[in-house]
Design an enzyme around this catalytic site. Structure first.
Site, PDB file in Angstrom:
ATOM      1  N   PRO A  39       0.806  -1.227   0.000  1.00  0.00           N
ATOM      2  CA  PRO A  39       0.000   0.000   0.000  1.00  0.00           C
ATOM      3  C   PRO A  39       0.837   1.275   0.000  1.00  0.00           C
ATOM      4  CG  PRO A  39      -0.808  -1.564   1.638  1.00  0.00           C
ATOM      5  CD  PRO A  39       0.519  -2.077   1.161  1.00  0.00           C
ATOM      6  N   GLU A  40       0.670   2.069  -1.037  1.00  0.00           N
ATOM      7  CA  GLU A  40       1.229   3.416  -1.090  1.00  0.00           C
ATOM      8  C   GLU A  40       0.046   4.377  -1.186  1.00  0.00           C
ATOM      9  OE1 GLU A  40       4.411   3.878  -3.919  1.00  0.00           O
ATOM     10  OE2 GLU A  40       5.268   1.917  -3.441  1.00  0.00           O
ATOM     11  N   HIS A 130      -5.351 -13.578   9.201  1.00  0.00           N
ATOM     12  CA  HIS A 130      -4.535 -12.718  10.069  1.00  0.00           C
ATOM     13  C   HIS A 130      -5.309 -11.471  10.503  1.00  0.00           C
ATOM     14  CE1 HIS A 130      -1.030 -15.209   9.164  1.00  0.00           C
ATOM     15  NE2 HIS A 130      -1.418 -15.179   7.901  1.00  0.00           N
ATOM     16  N   ARG A 149       2.027  -9.644   8.100  1.00  0.00           N
ATOM     17  CA  ARG A 149       3.358  -9.376   8.663  1.00  0.00           C
ATOM     18  C   ARG A 149       3.305  -8.724  10.048  1.00  0.00           C
ATOM     19  NH1 ARG A 149       7.204  -9.085   4.360  1.00  0.00           N
ATOM     20  NH2 ARG A 149       8.772  -8.791   5.985  1.00  0.00           N
ATOM     21  N   ARG A 192      21.421  17.653  -2.652  1.00  0.00           N
ATOM     22  CA  ARG A 192      21.719  16.320  -2.123  1.00  0.00           C
ATOM     23  C   ARG A 192      22.504  15.491  -3.135  1.00  0.00           C
ATOM     24  NH1 ARG A 192      16.597  14.081   1.402  1.00  0.00           N
ATOM     25  NH2 ARG A 192      16.240  15.980   2.619  1.00  0.00           N
TER      26      ARG A 192
END
Length: 316
Positions: A39-40, A130, A149, A192
């Site tokens: 999921p983003e 789960h 997880r 950067r």
């Protein structure tokens, strides 16, 4: 993938002298290997759009906590005590976080992390294996959180309580914020030496972009993922500022799903997968130029790119 396409890719791999490295990947594509989606922002936004209209205005009649460790703040018992009999006013998203707003001004903050999911289901609908948290709602429905997880986390913040727990206060701007300009990107990333992909993953600058959509954004922008940010030109920053909201909006749109379909697929059918152009497609042909897509590792993250459309800049 058709047999002729597979043979063409094998021939290209042999010509490039990388057949031994790439053939197993090509064969896995032939066998129908699936692309795993974590999921983003587009996936989290989809969850919000499906769930929010169904739970707004409902009370929390009871709360079943099977895995107390997923409650990061406060303690699990206090979390339950403070939520039972509260009414849900709405739902919001910030970056990859979800927020459930309550009638007393408090809010539940949730991060799905890698494998978390939310599902609103009737009590007789089969539970996922789960399932760690179940909100039993006033209309008899259940809002279930499952996570194979167990990396996902919940926080409950009272009205006026400073959030020093979830990290949401450290997030940068949203991809759709008008402040996201080429000048903004250059100011925050342009000095950067880190790879531009790493900079896009920095949630303190732009919230919600992860490994999947950073690859897609950089492909569309024509920028090599490992290019140091300080070597990008002004036109590159402008192009990124244009592409970021476009790509994120595109994948949100492609993820659109009805409430019944979301339930039947248990919230796991991310429908934008067929529209990914490079992520998960290493060893396949570039959709733009037809050359083979390559995989590299950028600071421990797998990245897929086109060596023609995203040429590596020559060293100064």
């Amino acid at each position: 993938m058709g047999d002729l396409t597979l043979l063409a890719r094998i021939s290209e791999a042999r010509a490039a002298g990388i057949a031994g490295m790439i053939l197993p990947l090509l064969l896995s594509c032939r066998l129908g290997r699936e692309v795993n989606i974590m999921p983003e922002l587009p996936e989290v936004e989809t969850v919000k759009r499906v769930i929010e209209p169904q739970i707004r205005g409902l009370s929390i009649a009871d709360l079943l906590i099977r895995r107390p460790e997923i409650i990061a703040h406060p303690a699990a018992g206090e979390f339950r005590r403070l939520l039972v009999n509260r009414t849900i006013c709405g739902m919001d998203r910030r970056g990859k976080f979800l927020m459930i707003c309550l009638d007393n001004g408090s809010r539940i903050i949730l991060h799905l992390r890698m494998t978390g999911g939310l599902l609103l289901a009737p009590p007789d609908f089969p539970e996922e294996k789960h399932t760690h948290l179940v909100f039993r709602l006033g209309n008899g429905m259940e809002l279930r959180f499952s996570d194979m997880r167990r990396f996902g986390r919940f926080w409950l913040l009272q009205k006026g309580e400073t959030d020093t727990y979830s990290g949401i206060s450290k997030l940068g701007i949203e991809p759709f914020d008008p402040a996201l300009t080429g000048a903004f990107l250059k100011m925050h990333m342009g000095k950067r030496t880190k790879a531009i992909k790493n900079c896009l993953l920095d949630q303190s600058i732009i919230a919600g972009i992860g490994n999947i959509y950073s690859d897609e954004i950089l492909f569309t922008a024509g920028i090599f993922p490992a290019c140091p940010a300080n070597r990008l030109a002004d036109q590159d920053w402008e192009r990124l500022a244009e592409v970021i909201p476009q790509r994120i909006a595109f994948f949100i749109e492609k993820n659109e799903i009805s409430q019944p379909e979301y339930l039947q697929t248990k919230g796991k059918d991310y429908r934008n997968t067929p529209f990914l152009q490079v992520y998960g497609h290493a060893g396949e042909l570039c959709p733009n130029c037809g050359k083979m897509l390559c995989r590299i590792v950028v600071s421990g993250r797998s990245s897929v790119y086109c060596p023609v459309c995203q040429k590596e800049m020559a060293q100064d």
